[in-house]
Design a protein around this motif. Sequence first.
Motif: not given
Length: 409
Positions: A37-41, A43, A198, A359
């Motif tokens: 599972e990856k952190l949703e950044l 757009p 985050c 990010s």
Amino acid sequence: MYNTTSSLTGKKGTRCLICTGCGRCPGVIRGMQVVTEKLELPPLSLQNTEGIRLMTVDIGTTTIAMQLYDADGKVVDSFPSVNPQVSYGADVLSRIEAARDPGKAADMQKKVLGLIEKGVQRFSKKIQEKESIQMVIAANTTMTYLLMGWDPAELGRAPFQVSHCGAVDTQIAGISCHIIPGLSAFVGGDITAGILACQMLEQEEPMLLIDLGTNGEMALGNRQKLYACATAAGPAFEGGANRGIWGADMVKLLQKLLEEGLMDRQGLLKEPYFTKGIRIGDVLVTKEAVRAVQLAKGAIAAGIEILTESYGIRLSDISKVVLAGGFGYYLDPKAAAAIGLLPKELTDRTVTGGNTALSGAALVGNRMLTGQLRAWDDLRRWHELQIQILNLAEQVKFTETFLKKMDFC
């Protein structure tokens, strides 16, 4: 099939030596699965009428990573490298000490500026003739001081004051550059950027960000308040504990040694392996390597406990744990919990964030290039929040908690 290489910007086994958070490295090494599972950044949309392209830079103590984005917010090129300042020491305190010599301080500044200039030259070949580049940098506090030519002496002695902690607008290699502000002497702009990535300031429930690099930095908070701290992790989580194996794999191996009864909870290898170590595949696990991980994980685990208690919540109140950097891509949360690096209560809420410094820097660039309010207009809210930087060395419970957390349990 990737081959091990001695190139500082190449591959070690199947993995990039320097993580830019792309997530493209193979996901299984020696049968060890990554955190899926990856952190949703958020757009990105970097389209602007001036034809400005975004370049982000993450200046870490050990590595420097740069990226170039297109107008749609996609990464079109990356330029990772070892930080050339490593010749002056592996950690920030060594660099601070070296900077007492004006000649060495000037050379450290020159080395990083020269590397960034190489990145600019490379990226300039990727843009159209009428386009230009805007740079956003996220760096830890010491790296920012050395980059700007400021005397970092105050960062290495009590009370660890920070005379330069705000955002900086400057020029590097002839292009405009925005440097993200830090929070304290040991919680820098890379963590500020991570908090932005985050979206911590938009959350109702507390989130925990853990950046396990040479410096172990953590931030816990939501839109109401924010606490942060830092502790020395050393190279153990970046492959420095044992030659030939990454830190995340080392965690998995230690879990196996515990399960097989070949190592006890105090980190002692059973005979006949105590003196010469135990070979697992092509890796020799020595008592010195175990000790390095033990010290690093004890400091991180103690930091998590003290940070949570100081914030005034229980572990069960933390909605999500984000592991920043390449370490997080490969760390098995259950293995981390088995050796006591992460609390068992948080294993099912742990995700990988990739390079959250890059990010976050991209999010700042997004606001600047699309004509929105300057990113720091939003961050002025931080002055209204209950921000607290914890100096773990001054915490009464730290030594006791650290010693307790050194056990593998």
